[in-house]
Write a protein that holds these residues in place. Structure first.
Motif, PDB file in Angstrom:
ATOM      1  N   UNK A   1      33.064 -31.232  11.653  1.00  0.00           N
ATOM      2  CA  UNK A   1      33.473 -32.380  10.844  1.00  0.00           C
ATOM      3  C   UNK A   1      34.975 -32.609  10.890  1.00  0.00           C
TER       4      UNK A   1
ATOM      5  N   UNK B   1      31.135 -29.773  -0.745  1.00  0.00           N
ATOM      6  CA  UNK B   1      29.679 -29.732  -0.935  1.00  0.00           C
ATOM      7  C   UNK B   1      28.992 -29.230   0.331  1.00  0.00           C
ATOM      8  N   UNK B   2      29.554 -29.573   1.490  1.00  0.00           N
ATOM      9  CA  UNK B   2      28.931 -29.135   2.735  1.00  0.00           C
ATOM     10  C   UNK B   2      29.089 -27.633   2.928  1.00  0.00           C
TER      11      UNK B   2
ATOM     12  N   UNK C   1      18.821 -25.895  10.049  1.00  0.00           N
ATOM     13  CA  UNK C   1      20.081 -25.177   9.823  1.00  0.00           C
ATOM     14  C   UNK C   1      19.865 -23.732   9.386  1.00  0.00           C
TER      15      UNK C   1
ATOM     16  N   UNK D   1      23.484 -33.011  -0.756  1.00  0.00           N
ATOM     17  CA  UNK D   1      24.581 -32.709   0.171  1.00  0.00           C
ATOM     18  C   UNK D   1      24.078 -32.338   1.553  1.00  0.00           C
ATOM     19  N   UNK D   2      23.349 -33.268   2.194  1.00  0.00           N
ATOM     20  CA  UNK D   2      22.946 -32.980   3.569  1.00  0.00           C
ATOM     21  C   UNK D   2      24.182 -32.912   4.459  1.00  0.00           C
ATOM     22  N   UNK D   3      24.076 -32.155   5.549  1.00  0.00           N
ATOM     23  CA  UNK D   3      25.178 -32.122   6.503  1.00  0.00           C
ATOM     24  C   UNK D   3      25.189 -33.426   7.304  1.00  0.00           C
ATOM     25  N   UNK D   4      26.349 -33.838   7.770  1.00  0.00           N
ATOM     26  CA  UNK D   4      26.387 -35.049   8.603  1.00  0.00           C
ATOM     27  C   UNK D   4      25.851 -34.751  10.002  1.00  0.00           C
ATOM     28  N   UNK D   5      24.625 -34.295  10.048  1.00  0.00           N
ATOM     29  CA  UNK D   5      23.955 -34.011  11.317  1.00  0.00           C
ATOM     30  C   UNK D   5      22.624 -34.757  11.284  1.00  0.00           C
TER      31      UNK D   5
ATOM     32  N   UNK E   1      15.327 -28.421   3.599  1.00  0.00           N
ATOM     33  CA  UNK E   1      16.267 -27.503   4.241  1.00  0.00           C
ATOM     34  C   UNK E   1      16.186 -26.119   3.583  1.00  0.00           C
TER      35      UNK E   1
ATOM     36  N   UNK F   1      29.701 -18.715  10.626  1.00  0.00           N
ATOM     37  CA  UNK F   1      28.668 -19.698  10.922  1.00  0.00           C
ATOM     38  C   UNK F   1      28.995 -21.033  10.249  1.00  0.00           C
TER      39      UNK F   1
ATOM     40  N   UNK G   1      26.676 -25.977   0.525  1.00  0.00           N
ATOM     41  CA  UNK G   1      25.297 -26.049   1.020  1.00  0.00           C
ATOM     42  C   UNK G   1      25.065 -24.985   2.076  1.00  0.00           C
TER      43      UNK G   1
ATOM     44  N   UNK H   1      22.683 -21.407   1.954  1.00  0.00           N
ATOM     45  CA  UNK H   1      21.606 -21.104   2.897  1.00  0.00           C
ATOM     46  C   UNK H   1      21.747 -19.690   3.436  1.00  0.00           C
TER      47      UNK H   1
ATOM     48  N   UNK I   1      29.621 -26.256  10.471  1.00  0.00           N
ATOM     49  CA  UNK I   1      29.807 -27.309   9.476  1.00  0.00           C
ATOM     50  C   UNK I   1      31.252 -27.790   9.430  1.00  0.00           C
TER      51      UNK I   1
END
Ligand SMILES: Nc1ncnc2c1ncn2[C@@H]1O[C@H](COP(=O)(O)OP(=O)(O)O)[C@@H](O)[C@H]1O
Ligand SMILES: [Mg+2]
Lengths: 326, 539, 238
Positions: free
Chosen positions: B444, B421-422, C96, C84-88, C146, B435, B425, B429, B440
């Protein structure tokens, strides 16, 4: 499919709604990065190619000399690469080394296969999170102890202990086999545990639903369902035992022997030499390059690589089957 | 009630069977633990020379250590934060010690004046640039430019700079290049939250310690006051960071003293035991052992060149093998196609890696000997010049290839654990592959990747067979200082001792060597486990 | 549109008007998400996916060779079914997209995006905390912030409220209506009341990947042209 609008768009400077291009260099950077990483992946193939090339090249030099041919190597029953035998020649027969390796493999299998499976069953079916938290890292550490340390452990701890019960040599196959067994327990237990944990809970519930006890469920349903994973772990562990070097070099000695028969117990109590130990023996004998003994290491290496390679492939194949099952 | 009877009867019997089975399985699991315990016990016993000690002496020492440990454990049990602090401070000290050994070996090899030349010419200016430039956009390129530019300048003017630096005492160089910048860093970090007074106290204290430690502590040969300073900094900085974090989060720092209390208990025990007058232990593993080379006399023999050699090999190996392994893992997880004939090839690469992980280490030794050491040429063209037998580079490359497959596999697992999912996302974008990867996926996956790479270090440090194959010496009398020096490693020297004629070598000295090796390996594994646990807790 | 040999969409032909909310409804598995992913070429990431025909954005076929899918996605934002936000940190999440496009990040842009996503009041002063500490509804609004921080032309939303509780859902719905003033919004939902409440245009997909009806939302719900659509809307559909 180019439309007039699109042509018009291409003439405009790259503004905020441009969907055909990005900032200069962005795409090139992406491509370059991709190639760098791909090159890293290709390197792993080069390593395999390098290993195979080195082994075959060295072995071919060895067999090209008139000292021994392939058949003599595979069927000869004397291994004396660095000192001449009675008839004034060096002897390069692999059979005594194969025998030594097999003795170690069998001994370690007797120790590790049941123990590793038992540990795997306990850890996945019985252990509480707390006990798991103790046993798992311990097994991981056990797997991380340098193999040469296992050799010393066998030589200075297990052999003196066994000496109380048997007429045993300082260097002997039994204690080396035992430590190799201990050494591969973590491998059996961790891979088997993965396989056992992968058995879906629905199967367990079905068995309980039919009135099975935990014991019956485990031994008749769970373990058989995980069988291919367990066998795969066995094959991998035995392959590891074949390739194990320092523990057997230190503890089992370096005297190549054909198996004893009918006094089979002597096979465990006497010193032996494995394929790996023979390679170490030649390498540390300081004989210099381009001698038959030096070249023989590559022939031994090729034999060793062939055996372990096939076993690893088999293990991979079997494991692949169990992954498909669920 | 016949049915009930039948039920209870079956139950009784099968319960017994079940319990027996469970017990057998537990026993099987315990075999590993027992073996490990026996191993550690015999080695520790021999290395610390307990066989020379009177039972009463041993009893006193063990009681004191047991009491302090027990006290810490019971105290920490009651309070979760104390417990956590106790565990993490122990781990931080272990990690600091590992870091310290690496730092000292690094300094031994590069020498203080060369270090000072590069630190003064490139590292510090780059650090200043990074701190001074406020705009995020220009910070990174500017810092990189200063770093590279400074590096070039330092290399060109190396002779002049080292001569200049050589005039000063090494510890002074470390004070200027490490302690003072560190103090500045601490100030900038601490000042905003804790105020000027506290920040000044900390930074000032740091500088003061940087002066006092080299001047006041004795530095037995071959360590210099400067190296003691370097080791001390590395040893305590993880603990310092830990304490600062806890302070900032308003947590109590009581638990941090746990390792100190335990060690203190042991020391007090030794003092009391010596006072009883019974024969004391005569440890083989002592300062002399760690700082001398091999000798004909067991009492004088030591592991020093081998320790330096091992850590030198590890550093060179890591610098080469980790980037390549992580790169391969990234390719396989993020870029590689999975369908079509290309996908088939990628699958083959994957199987190949799994197979490489199972190739016996002694075979890697042959690869190292025939190709890395002796070189390959294609007709008249030298594809690889060959680095020579038994030298640092050869050992590092050989072990690097050896750990590559396991490092790749563990890095792949870490990358695979990043939720898709990350990635989606990020792509949605309009982020490019690179990138997404850099911002991302890699951040992680980093803890997992680190755990795997550190564990493979632990594996490499004990490898012996490949080193024997590439012709590494079992014994060298002075530590290697350049990449082309012949090198021995801890397990090699230990292997040599096992074959010595004098019995003390095969018992005491050998145990001391094995214990050193095991402690190094355990410390490295502990660091890996620490990284993993932190990561899992954060999830 | 195919996945390997399976055809997921059949001859879909529709116009998506600017600055309107277009809802796509239909039973599950009928290809709504697939269609939505066609609009910003997220299907490129699925190796087996293949498409025929054209999707025109401002007159340009986005499947034309000249189009860079990555540049395209910078114009067409997307919000997913599960937050699904990033873990930031919250700040880094909103920033972002700007960093992706190598644009200067300034606090005003971040604040504006959060305000427009109706999240500013709740997170003001804790922009440095991890986005994972927010509630599900807040996380989804953060994902919307975002997406709009880079000021795209179109926002695609795939069942953005299906994983949320009713209160959070209501907030998201209000937000979508507001967003339509500046953006073109395409929203997939399986919740018909939701489509009826917030959309101007409704497209109905039925099983097999067929676009059966598209019209003004009122017409679709009050007076559908197809019997199967009426059955689906009144809940008689399997
Ligand atoms: N990545 C994929 N690979 C193969 N088939 C897919 C993939 N994604 C979706 N499908 C198939 O396409 C059809 C439409 O799915 P989807 O667009 O997710 O439906 P909806 O969003 O309307 O529930 C389904 O039959 C689904 O199985
Ligand atoms: Mg969907």
């Amino acid at each position: 499919m180019s439309t007039p609008e699109e042509t018009a768009r291409a003439d405009q400077p790259a503004d905020a709604t441009d969907i055909t291009s990005r900032k200069a260099g962005e795409i090139q950077l992406d491509t370059a990065v991709r190639y760098v990483f791909a090159a890293c992946g290709v390197l792993t193939v080069l390593v395999t190619a390098g290993i195979i090339y080195v082994l075959i090249d060295g072995a071919q030099v060895f067999f090209a000399s008139d000292i021994v041919d392939v058949q003599g190597f595979l069927t000869g029953n004397t291994w004396k690469p660095t000192s001449k035998t009675g008839d004034g020649t060096y002897k390069f027969g692999i059979l005594p080394l194969v025998s030594g390796t097999l003795i170690i493999v069998v001994t370690s299998a007797v120790i590790a296969l049941p123990t590793g499976l038992g540990a795997a069953i306990y850890l996945s079916e019985y252990a509480s999170p707390r006990t798991r938290a103790i046993f798992k890292p311990t097994l991981e550490i056990l797997a991380g102890v340098p193999t040469i340390v296992y050799g010393f452990f066998a030589l200075f701890f297990i052999t003196p202990f066994l000496d109380n019960f048997f007429q045993i040599r300082t260097f002997n196959a039994l204690s080396a086999g035992i430590v190799v067994g201990i050494m591969i327990i973590p491998m059996v237990s961790s891979i088997s545990e993965d396989a056992i944990s992968a058995v879906p809970n629905s199967l367990r519930e079905a068995a309980y639903g039919l009135g099975s006890t935990k014991f019956e469920t485990t031994t008749r349903v769970v373990v058989p369902s995980a069988l291919s994973g367990i066998i795969s772990s066995y094959v991998l562990a035995l392959s590891r035992a074949i390739g194990e070097t320092m523990a057997v070099t230190v503890a089992a000695g370096q005297s190549a022997k054909m198996p004893f028969y009918p006094n089979v117990e002597q096979n465990l109590l006497q010193s032996i030499e494995t394929i790996t130990a023979a390679m170490i023996n030649v390498a540390s004998a300081d004989i210099g390059g381009n001698t038959p003994a030096y070249d023989s290491m590559f022939a031994l290496g090729l034999a060793l690589f062939g055996m372990t390679f096939v076993m690893n492939l088999v293990a991979e194949y079997i494991a692949g089957r169990y992954r498909e099952e669920y | 009630m016949a049915t009930v009877d039948r039920l209870t009867f079956t139950n009784g019997l099968s319960k017994l069977k079940g319990a027996a089975f469970r017990l057998v399985c537990l026993g099987a699991t315990a075999v590993g633990v027992l073996a490990l315990a026996a191993l550690l016990l015999t080695v520790t016993w021999g290395a610390l020379g307990f066989d020379a000690a009177h039972p009463v002496w041993i009893l006193v020492v063990l009681t004191a250590t047991g009491l302090s440990t027990g006290g810490v454990v019971t105290y920490a049990r009651r309070d979760e934060t104390v417990k956590l602090a106790a565990i993490s401070s122990t781990a931080a000290l272990i990690g600091g010690a590992v870091l310290g050994v690496f730092a000292v070996v690094f300094q031994l090899i590069v020498t203080p004046s060369v270090w000072a030349a590069y630190a003064g010419g490139a590292l510090l200016p780059a650090l200043v640039t990074a701190l001074v430039i406020p705009n995020r956009r220009y910070r990174l390129p500017a810092t990189a430019a200063v770093l590279v530019g400074g590096g070039v300048v330092a290399t060109v003017a190396l002779d002049t700079l080292t001569e200049l630096a050589g005039a000063a005492d090494p510890w002074l160089l470390y004070l200027l290049t490490i302690v003072v910048p560190l103090a500045v860093l601490v100030w900038t970090r601490v000042e905003p939250t804790a105020g000027r007074r506290r920040a000044g106290l900390l930074a000032g204290g740091l500088v003061l310690a940087g002066v006092a430690v080299p001047l006041l502590t004795p530095a037995p040969d071959p360590l210099t006051p400067g190296l003691v300073l370097v080791f001390g900094l590395a040893l305590f900085s993880p603990l310092g960071v830990l304490a600062w974090r806890r302070f900032r989060n308003g947590q109590s720092n009581v638990g941090l003293a746990a390792p100190l209390v335990i060690v203190g208990g042991a020391v007090v025990g030794v003092v009391i035991a010596n006072a009883t007058g019974f024969a004391a232990a005569d440890p083989w593993l002592d300062w002399q052992f760690l700082t001398s080379p091999h000798s004909r006399l067991p009492e004088d023999a030591g592991l020093y060149p081998a320790v330096v050699g091992s850590f030198f090999i590890m550093m060179v190996m890591a610098a080469f093998a980790f980037p390549v392994s992580v790169g391969a893992a990234i390719y396989l997880e993020e870029y590689a196609p999975s369908t079509g004939w290309r996908g088939r090839i990628v699958q083959l690469i994957q199987v190949n890696i799994a197979n490489l992980a199972g190739v016996p280490s002694v075979v890697y030794g042959l690869l190292g000997l025939a190709i890395i050491a002796r070189g390959v040429s294609l007709g008249p063209f030298a594809l690889w010049p060959g680095t020579g037998t038994g030298v640092v580079t050869t050992a590092a490359f050989t072990l690097g290839l050896l750990i590559m497959p396991i490092t790749i596999i563990s890095a792949q697992e870490a990358i695979r654990a990043v939720p898709d999912a990350h990635r989606r996302a990020s792509y949605a974008m309009g982020a490019s592959d690179w990138h997404t990867l850099r911002n991302v996926v890699l951040p992680e996956a980093l803890p997992g990747i680190l755990t795997g790479t550190i564990l493979s270090l632990g594996r490499a440090i004990g490898e012996t067979a490949p080193l024997i194959m590439i012709g590494a010496a079992t014994t060298v009398y002075s530590p290697p200082t350049s990449l082309n020096d012949s090198v021995s490693a801890m397990p090699m020297q230990i292997y040599a001792w096992a074959g010595e004629f004098i019995a003390d070598f095969r018992t005491g000295v050998l145990s001391a060597g094995v214990l050193t090796l095991l402690l190094a390996m355990l410390a490295i594994n502990a660091v890996a486990i620490l990284v993993r646990n932190r990561y899992e807790r954060n999830q | 549109m195919w996945y390997g040999d399976d055809r997921a969409l059949h001859d879909v032909d529709m116009d998506i008007p600017e600055h309107r909310v277009t809802a796509i409804i239909g039973p599950s598995g009928c290809g709504k998400s697939t269609f939505l992913r066609c609009l910003n070429r997220m299907n490129d990431m699925v190796e087996s996916a293949r498409i025929e025909g054209a999707v025109r954005f401002d007159g340009t076929d986005i499947y034309d060779d000249a189009v860079d899918p990555i540049a395209l996605r910078r114009q067409i934002g997307m919000v997913f079914q599960h937050p699904n936000p990033f873990p930031k940190s919250i700040y880094d999440n909103v920033a972002y997209g700007l960093r992706v496009q190598d644009e200067p990040v300034d606090d005003d842009v971040v604040e504006t995006a959060l305000r427009r996503a109706a999240l500013w009041e709740e997170v003001e002063g804790q922009l440095d905390t991890s986005a994972l500490e927010l509630s599900g509804g807040q996380q989804q609004r953060l994902c919307i912030a975002r997406a709009i921080a880079v000021d795209p032309d179109v926002i695609l939303m795939d069942e953005p409220a299906s994983a949320l509780d009713p209160v959070a859902t209501a907030k998201i719905e209000d937000l979508i209506e507001e967003l339509a003033e500046e953006y073109t919004v395409v929203i997939v939902t399986h919740n018909m009341q939701q489509a009826a409440r917030i959309s101007d245009i409704t497209a109905v997909f039925l099983t097999g990947g067929n676009l059966v009806e598209i019209d003004r939302t009122e017409t679709v719900f009050k007076n559908p042209a197809h019997e199967r659509v009426e059955e689906y809307i009144t809940g008689q559909f399997g």
